[in-house]
Scaffold this active site. Structure first.
Site, short mmCIF file in Angstrom:
data_model
loop_
_atom_site.label_atom_id
_atom_site.label_comp_id
_atom_site.label_asym_id
_atom_site.label_seq_id
_atom_site.Cartn_x
_atom_site.Cartn_y
_atom_site.Cartn_z
N HIS A 90 1.48 -0.44 -8.71
CA HIS A 90 2.50 0.15 -7.85
C HIS A 90 2.39 -0.43 -6.44
CE1 HIS A 90 2.52 3.37 -10.89
NE2 HIS A 90 3.70 3.68 -10.42
N ASN A 135 -6.39 -3.54 -8.46
CA ASN A 135 -5.63 -2.30 -8.55
C ASN A 135 -6.53 -1.07 -8.47
OD1 ASN A 135 -3.28 -0.75 -8.84
ND2 ASN A 135 -3.40 -0.79 -11.07
#
Length: 172
Positions: A26, A57
Site C-alpha cells: 500500500h 513492506n
C-alpha cells in the site's frame, strides 16, 4: 484488492501478484484509513498498490508508516506523499500484465503545523533497508532531485526552502 473503477485500460490484478514473491504494498496504508469505511475500501484499489519486497513492506517501510502515525498524533495533521521512483529503470515485471517492479520508493512528510514547520524525506530500496528508516532519511530537496517532483511549492518560499533543505530525523 480490486481494480480502480476510474481507471480505463490495463491495470494490475491479483493474478499478477500470485507466486510473484512480491507483496501488494500500500502507498496509503490501510491502517491510516480506519476513519471511514469508504476510505478503507478505496485504499485496496490496485492504483494504491505497488510490488514491494516483503523485507521492505514489513520492514523499514512498515515501520515508517507506523512512525508517521505517531508523528500525526504529535504534530497534528501531516502532508505525506509517497510512491515508486519512476525515474529509475524498472527491468523487472510481474504477472501476466507485466506490472513493473520499482527499484526504490520515496516518502516525504511535512508537519506544517509544527512550530517551526518541518519536513523530512526518505528514499528506500525495494528490499532490505540497511540501517532502517533513519539511514534512509534525506532532505526533501534530495527526493525532489531524484523524482523530479516539487512537493511543497504552495508554502511561502522562505519556509519551503528551509523545510526542504534540512533532514533532522532526531528532531521528529
Amino acid at each position: 484488492f480490486i481494480a480502480d473503477p476510474l481507471v480505463k485500460g490495463a491495470i494490475a490484478t491479483n493474478a499478477d501478484y500470485a507466486r510473484s514473491g512480491y507483496d501488494k504494498g500500500h502507498m496509503a496504508p490501510a491502517a491510516d484509513m480506519k476513519w471511514s469505511q469508504k476510505a478503507m475500501e478505496d485504499c485496496f484499489y490496485f492504483t494504491n498498490i505497488c510490488p514491494q519486497d516483503k523485507r521492505l513492506n514489513s520492514g523499514a517501510w512498515g515501520k515508517l508508516e507506523a512512525k508517521c502515525r505517531q508523528w500525526a498524533k504529535k504534530y497534528g495533521s501531516l502532508v505525506i506523499v509517497c510512491g515508486p521512483i519512476l525515474t529509475d529503470e524498472m527491468p523487472d515485471a510481474i504477472g501476466p500484465d507485466r506490472v513493473p517492479v520499482p527499484q526504490r520508493f520515496f516518502k516525504v512528510v511535512l508537519a506544517r503545523d509544527a512550530n517551526p514547520p518541518m519536513a523530512i524525506g526518505f528514499i528506500m530500496n525495494n528490499g532490505r533497508v540497511e540501517g532502517g528508516m533513519q539511514q534512509a532519511a534525506v532532505t526533501v530537496d534530495e527526493v525532489e532531485r531524484v523524482t523530479g517532483f516539487d512537493f511543497f511549492s504552495a508554502l511561502p518560499e522562505d519556509i519551503e526552502n528551509k523545510v526542504e533543505s534540512t533532514c533532522r530525523f532526531g528532531k521528529w
